[in-house]
Enzyme design. Structure first.
Site, PDB file in Angstrom:
ATOM      1  CD  GLU A  84      15.008  21.365  83.199  1.00 22.80           C
ATOM      2  OE1 GLU A  84      15.254  20.792  84.282  1.00 22.80           O
ATOM      3  OE2 GLU A  84      15.867  21.987  82.554  1.00 22.80           O
ATOM      4  CD  GLU A 132      19.094  22.097  79.207  1.00 23.40           C
ATOM      5  OE1 GLU A 132      18.792  21.179  78.432  1.00 23.40           O
ATOM      6  OE2 GLU A 132      18.418  23.130  79.309  1.00 23.40           O
TER       7      GLU A 132
HETATM    8  C1  1HE Z   1      13.553  34.016  87.447  1.00 30.46           C
HETATM    9  C2  1HE Z   1      14.086  32.730  87.353  1.00 30.46           C
HETATM   10  C3  1HE Z   1      13.819  31.988  86.190  1.00 30.46           C
HETATM   11  C4  1HE Z   1      14.696  33.561  89.251  1.00 30.46           C
HETATM   12  N1  1HE Z   1      13.060  32.572  85.226  1.00 30.46           N
HETATM   13  N2  1HE Z   1      12.807  34.544  86.489  1.00 30.46           N
HETATM   14  N3  1HE Z   1      14.524  27.337  86.583  1.00 30.46           N
HETATM   15  C5  1HE Z   1      13.998  27.175  87.792  1.00 30.46           C
HETATM   16  O1  1HE Z   1      12.979  26.552  87.972  1.00 30.46           O
HETATM   17  C6  1HE Z   1      14.713  27.885  88.909  1.00 30.46           C
HETATM   18  C7  1HE Z   1      13.841  29.027  89.411  1.00 30.46           C
HETATM   19  N4  1HE Z   1      14.556  29.895  90.340  1.00 30.46           N
HETATM   20  C8  1HE Z   1      14.787  29.560  91.634  1.00 30.46           C
HETATM   21  O2  1HE Z   1      14.526  28.469  92.095  1.00 30.46           O
HETATM   22  C9  1HE Z   1      15.372  30.635  92.497  1.00 30.46           C
HETATM   23  O3  1HE Z   1      15.165  31.897  91.860  1.00 30.46           O
HETATM   24  C10 1HE Z   1      16.892  30.492  92.782  1.00 30.46           C
HETATM   25  C11 1HE Z   1      17.116  29.306  93.708  1.00 30.46           C
HETATM   26  C12 1HE Z   1      17.694  30.311  91.509  1.00 30.46           C
HETATM   27  C13 1HE Z   1      17.413  31.779  93.477  1.00 30.46           C
HETATM   28  O4  1HE Z   1      16.605  32.072  94.595  1.00 30.46           O
HETATM   29  P1  1HE Z   1      16.659  33.549  95.236  1.00 30.46           P
HETATM   30  O5  1HE Z   1      15.831  33.523  96.493  1.00 30.46           O
HETATM   31  O6  1HE Z   1      18.067  34.009  95.323  1.00 30.46           O
HETATM   32  O7  1HE Z   1      15.964  34.515  94.129  1.00 30.46           O
HETATM   33  P2  1HE Z   1      14.415  34.723  93.779  1.00 30.46           P
HETATM   34  O8  1HE Z   1      13.805  35.685  94.730  1.00 30.46           O
HETATM   35  O9  1HE Z   1      13.716  33.426  93.612  1.00 30.46           O
HETATM   36  O10 1HE Z   1      14.506  35.367  92.316  1.00 30.46           O
HETATM   37  C14 1HE Z   1      14.973  36.694  92.117  1.00 30.46           C
HETATM   38  C15 1HE Z   1      14.300  37.203  90.854  1.00 30.46           C
HETATM   39  O11 1HE Z   1      14.717  36.419  89.744  1.00 30.46           O
HETATM   40  C16 1HE Z   1      12.783  37.082  90.904  1.00 30.46           C
HETATM   41  O12 1HE Z   1      12.237  38.117  90.104  1.00 30.46           O
HETATM   42  P3  1HE Z   1      11.636  39.443  90.802  1.00 30.46           P
HETATM   43  O13 1HE Z   1      11.163  40.270  89.629  1.00 30.46           O
HETATM   44  O14 1HE Z   1      10.539  38.952  91.698  1.00 30.46           O
HETATM   45  O15 1HE Z   1      12.770  40.086  91.559  1.00 30.46           O
HETATM   46  C17 1HE Z   1      12.535  35.751  90.197  1.00 30.46           C
HETATM   47  O16 1HE Z   1      11.241  35.664  89.627  1.00 30.46           O
HETATM   48  C18 1HE Z   1      13.591  35.819  89.108  1.00 30.46           C
HETATM   49  N5  1HE Z   1      13.943  34.497  88.631  1.00 30.46           N
HETATM   50  N6  1HE Z   1      14.789  32.469  88.494  1.00 30.46           N
HETATM   51  C19 1HE Z   1      12.569  33.805  85.398  1.00 30.46           C
HETATM   52  N7  1HE Z   1      14.313  30.773  85.981  1.00 30.46           N
HETATM   53  C20 1HE Z   1      16.057  25.365  77.586  1.00 30.46           C
HETATM   54  S1  1HE Z   1      15.030  24.517  78.593  1.00 30.46           S
HETATM   55  C21 1HE Z   1      15.614  24.737  80.199  1.00 30.46           C
HETATM   56  C22 1HE Z   1      14.501  24.557  81.150  1.00 30.46           C
HETATM   57  C23 1HE Z   1      14.832  25.109  82.485  1.00 30.46           C
HETATM   58  O17 1HE Z   1      15.817  25.766  82.701  1.00 30.46           O
HETATM   59  S2  1HE Z   1      13.688  24.774  83.700  1.00 30.46           S
HETATM   60  C24 1HE Z   1      14.376  25.441  85.150  1.00 30.46           C
HETATM   61  C25 1HE Z   1      13.942  26.851  85.377  1.00 30.46           C
END
Ligand code: 1HE
Length: 261
Positions: A135, A115
């Site tokens: 989402e 976005e």
């Molecule tokens: C996060 C987020 C997040 C990572 N919010 N903390 N977005 C998503 O559904 C995408 C979610 N994220 C992923 O699918 C993956 O993290 C990635 C593919 C982007 C990257 O993977 P990777 O293996 O490099 O990293 P990871 O181990 O998944 O994440 C590293 C850290 O970032 C981990 O935290 P930690 O404390 O365990 O180290 C994750 O929890 C954190 N993290 N992504 C919070 N999105 C205005 S409305 C819009 C609506 C949306 O955007 S919905 C889509 C949300």
């Protein structure tokens, strides 16, 4: 902005007329919480007058993982509305600010990250970039303007299918459907963006302003209104002394010709 002891969530650096605004939360994959959104807004609101073009990128291996999902767990309905509006205001500063914005994309460009990217004027991805709207899988909906902006870029049918099925587009596919304008080898998107920034910065600022502000309005207007807006903008830009000098420079063979790149 953060206190001087805190690491900024958004960094801004300058190189002549080019500002680079960098999402700086790599440990959380540049997930966008309200603090990041507020710092983004401030960065674009306070670009110095010397800046003529901005580049937006993300630190680490990913551009942005979208909305910080940890902000959602306790959210009430009215707070959700307010946070969407905070995103809208920040992204409007980017899309309708004083200068054109080039977005440099790599790794995950998902959810709110896509976005955000869709609010920029030019998108350059490297071949590691991938694009998704998860989402649907998270039980939520677009809330950062993507229903409008991403749908305008690639059509609401593709957005519907992406959200329903979790379809993730690769960088070459994103280029093919018009989601990004350029694809580079891994790690070379910033260099390409800098090359494009130099070209944009060399345009007349009034033309750049007309392109970024009038074109999106014209696209929304009925044909007769759009043609009138276009004629007004054409007259205003043509009348400026800078336009006269640039046109004369071409006629006197002092300016570059158009050629394939
Ligand atoms: C996060 C987020 C997040 C990572 N919010 N903390 N977005 C998503 O559904 C995408 C979610 N994220 C992923 O699918 C993956 O993290 C990635 C593919 C982007 C990257 O993977 P990777 O293996 O490099 O990293 P990871 O181990 O998944 O994440 C590293 C850290 O970032 C981990 O935290 P930690 O404390 O365990 O180290 C994750 O929890 C954190 N993290 N992504 C919070 N999105 C205005 S409305 C819009 C609506 C949306 O955007 S919905 C889509 C949300």
């Amino acid at each position: 902005m953060p206190s001087s002891l805190e690491t900024p969530l958004v960094n801004v650096s300058y190189d002549g007329p080019v500002a680079t605004v960098t999402l700086n939360r790599p440990a959380k994959r540049n997930a966008l919480n309200l603090a990041v959104v507020a710092q983004l807004r401030q960065a674009f609101e306070t670009l110095p007058d010397t800046v003529r073009v901005a580049i937006l990128d993300g630190a680490g291996d990913h551009f942005s993982a979208g909305l910080d999902l940890s902000e959602l767990s306790e959210t009430e309905t009215h707070e959700g509305m307010q946070s969407s509006f905070a995103w809208y205001e920040a992204f409007a500063k980017l899309q309708f600010g004083r200068v054109p914005v080039i977005c440099v994309l790599h790794g995950a460009v998902v959810g709110g990250g896509l976005e955000l990217a869709s609010a920029a004027h030019v998108r350059v991805a490297d071949e590691t970039a991938y694009f998704g709207l998860p989402e649907g899988q998270r039980g939520i909906f677009l809330g950062g303007g993507g229903s409008v902006r991403v749908s305008k870029l690639i059509g609401f049918s593709r957005v519907t299918e992406m959200m329903l099925t979790g379809h993730v587009y690769t960088a070459p596919e994103a280029f093919a459907i018009g989601l990004v304008h350029h694809v580079t080898p891994a790690g070379q998107a910033m260099a390409k963006a800098r090359e494009l920034a130099a070209r944009i910065a060399s345009n007349a600022p009034l033309s750049n302003f007309a392109i970024t502000h009038a074109l999106p309005l014209i696209a929304e207007q009925p044909m007769a209104h759009g043609l009138m807006t276009e004629a007004l903008m054409a007259a205003v830009t043509q009348g400026a002394p800078e336009a006269k000098e640039r046109v004369n420079a071409f006629l006197q063979k002092r300016a570059a010709k158009v050629k394939p790149q």
